[in-house]
Scaffold this motif. Structure first.
Motif, PDB file in Angstrom:
ATOM      1  N   TRP A 263     -21.682  70.387  97.117  1.00 34.10           N
ATOM      2  CA  TRP A 263     -20.415  71.081  97.339  1.00 34.10           C
ATOM      3  C   TRP A 263     -19.414  70.761  96.340  1.00 34.10           C
ATOM      4  O   TRP A 263     -18.350  71.543  96.004  1.00 34.10           O
TER       5      TRP A 263
ATOM      6  N   PRO B 235     -16.875  70.038 103.222  1.00 36.58           N
ATOM      7  CA  PRO B 235     -16.800  71.120 104.190  1.00 36.58           C
ATOM      8  C   PRO B 235     -17.437  71.063 105.238  1.00 36.58           C
ATOM      9  O   PRO B 235     -18.552  70.413 105.363  1.00 36.58           O
ATOM     10  N   PRO B 236     -17.175  71.869 106.348  1.00 35.20           N
ATOM     11  CA  PRO B 236     -18.116  71.678 107.557  1.00 35.20           C
ATOM     12  C   PRO B 236     -19.588  71.822 107.094  1.00 35.20           C
ATOM     13  O   PRO B 236     -20.503  71.470 107.792  1.00 35.20           O
ATOM     14  N   GLU B 237     -19.634  73.177 106.498  1.00 34.69           N
ATOM     15  CA  GLU B 237     -21.110  73.472 106.160  1.00 34.69           C
ATOM     16  C   GLU B 237     -21.405  73.036 104.954  1.00 34.69           C
ATOM     17  O   GLU B 237     -20.865  73.311 103.869  1.00 34.69           O
ATOM     18  N   THR B 238     -22.306  71.924 104.587  1.00 30.95           N
ATOM     19  CA  THR B 238     -22.698  71.338 103.346  1.00 30.95           C
ATOM     20  C   THR B 238     -24.199  71.880 102.596  1.00 30.95           C
ATOM     21  O   THR B 238     -24.750  71.031 102.007  1.00 30.95           O
ATOM     22  N   GLY B 239     -24.485  73.008 103.166  1.00 30.48           N
ATOM     23  CA  GLY B 239     -25.961  73.395 102.821  1.00 30.48           C
ATOM     24  C   GLY B 239     -25.813  73.608 101.372  1.00 30.48           C
ATOM     25  O   GLY B 239     -24.924  73.623 100.678  1.00 30.48           O
ATOM     26  N   GLU B 240     -27.028  74.010 100.758  1.00 34.50           N
ATOM     27  CA  GLU B 240     -27.442  74.048  99.365  1.00 34.50           C
ATOM     28  C   GLU B 240     -27.414  75.260  98.971  1.00 34.50           C
ATOM     29  O   GLU B 240     -27.946  75.803  97.999  1.00 34.50           O
ATOM     30  N   SER B 241     -26.757  76.368  99.802  1.00 32.77           N
ATOM     31  CA  SER B 241     -26.687  77.807  99.456  1.00 32.77           C
ATOM     32  C   SER B 241     -26.174  77.877  97.947  1.00 32.77           C
ATOM     33  O   SER B 241     -25.336  77.475  97.657  1.00 32.77           O
TER      34      SER B 241
ATOM     35  N   CYS C 114     -24.742  80.679  95.502  1.00 32.68           N
ATOM     36  CA  CYS C 114     -23.604  81.805  95.671  1.00 32.68           C
ATOM     37  C   CYS C 114     -24.184  83.052  94.338  1.00 32.68           C
ATOM     38  O   CYS C 114     -24.021  82.386  93.233  1.00 32.68           O
TER      39      CYS C 114
ATOM     40  N   ARG D  69     -31.956  84.322 101.164  1.00 31.53           N
ATOM     41  CA  ARG D  69     -31.733  82.649 101.740  1.00 31.53           C
ATOM     42  C   ARG D  69     -32.321  81.601 100.718  1.00 31.53           C
ATOM     43  O   ARG D  69     -32.033  80.666 100.503  1.00 31.53           O
TER      44      ARG D  69
END
Length: 344
Positions: A20, A117-123, A125, A180
């Protein structure tokens, strides 16, 4: 080139960082991975990010967040360096600059939060707020699409082919999987944050003096003219390389030296650019030295796995002395590569 100013450099070091912190909203300085583009408009086109020597897509090397505090139109400012990592070339280099005022269409007026951030996934963008799609392989502008699913975007035929081999052939019609999952194509450099520290202003001076008579005395019965020439050449090379080593001795892990308008430090007496070698900006202004990439960065890139590796002694980046604002897009600047030379 503008006259070099005195003053300490700012040194860059690589550190591991959570995903992030390396996203565009955090204005990161970083090495490798995909570019965290500043703004979302006017990205360099694929033809601008192709190697001028072999024509293959360039890989993102690093970006530096380098705002100009006294310039309202450069409140946000980023410099992006790309290099060729396609063997046997591994030689092309390009650098781009973008800048924005504090109030703009892409970022909040307030600084970003330092909390995760609340969501710290590896997405990953791959579409910017402007609507621009990014290449699934390299993260650069992707105007090409897969003719079957029309959802996967690419910068080039080469990267479309690479993604097809790495699983898009099987996943093409599975929209959820496509959204994903981004495979590791082996094209990106390892990703790190660049942390900046100011170089100590007091640096111990080490003076190395060459004794020409000692050099000549150790060379046997070679012709006197040849000995004189070799001694002078070695002395010049040794002094420049010794100055380089002395300058980095206190912080040997530095991968970058930043100082807009200061003098770069060269690793060799060969291939040092003269003023005529640095082209003017298209706006008409001279270019001035802004930062250099050190050879220590090569230790972190793991580039050898592709065969012939990218390599350099110093990469010196020169930018418009006026930091002109040509629209809201990206302006190409100039990079000079100095290799490490082997002297007799």
């Amino acid at each position: 080139m503008a006259a070099a100013r005195a003053g300490p450099a700012e040194l860059g070091f690589v550190e591991a960082a959570p995903a992030w912190r390396l996203r565009r909203e955090q204005f990161p300085s970083k090495v490798g991975g995909r570019p965290a583009w500043l703004g979302a408009a006017g990205l360099p086109r694929p033809e601008e990010l192709a190697c001028a020597l072999c024509g293959r897509p360039l890989a993102f090397l690093l970006q530096l967040y380098a705002p100009l505090p006294d310039r309202a139109d450069a409140f946000h400012r980023g410099l992006f360096v790309f290099c060729c990592r396609a063997p046997p070339c591994c030689a092309g280099l390009r650098v781009f600059r973008n800048q924005l005022p504090r109030k703009n269409d892409f970022y909040s007026y307030e600084p970003p939060s330092e909390d995760p951030p609340p969501e710290t996934g590896e997405s990953v963008c791959l579409q910017l707020k402007s609507g621009a799609h990014l290449c699934r392989v390299c993260g650069c502008l992707g105007p090409k699409t897969c003719s079957r699913c029309h959802k996967a975007h690419y910068c080039s035929k080469e990267h479309q082919t690479l993604d097809w081999r790495f699983g898009h052939k099987q996943a093409c019609t599975q929209s959820d999987y496509l959204d994903r999952t981004i495979p590791d194509h082996g094209f990106l450099f390892p990703e790190f944050e660049i942390v900046i520290e100011t170089e100590d202003e007091i640096t111990p001076e080490v003076v190395e003096k060459e004794n020409d008579s000692e050099i000549i005395g150790s060379m046997g019965e070679a012709p006197e003219e040849e000995l004189d020439s070799m001694a002078k050449h070695e002395s010049k090379e040794d002094k420049i390389f010794q100055k380089f080593k002395t300058k980095i001795a206190l912080e040997p892990k530095q991968v970058l030296r930043y100082g807009r308008g200061i003098a770069p430090i060269w690793i060799s007496g060969e291939n040092i650019p003269q003023e005529k070698d640095i082209p003017y900006c298209p706006c008409g202004a001279k270019r001035t030295f802004e930062f250099q990439v050190m050879p220590q960065l090569l230790n972190h890139l793991k580039a050898d796995r592709l065969g012939r590796s990218v390599d350099w002694g110093v990469l010196a980046v020169f930018t418009c002395a006026e930091s002109c604002r040509l629209g809201i897009g990206y302006t190409e600047e100039f990079v000079w590569k100095q290799d490490i030379t082997n002297t007799p």
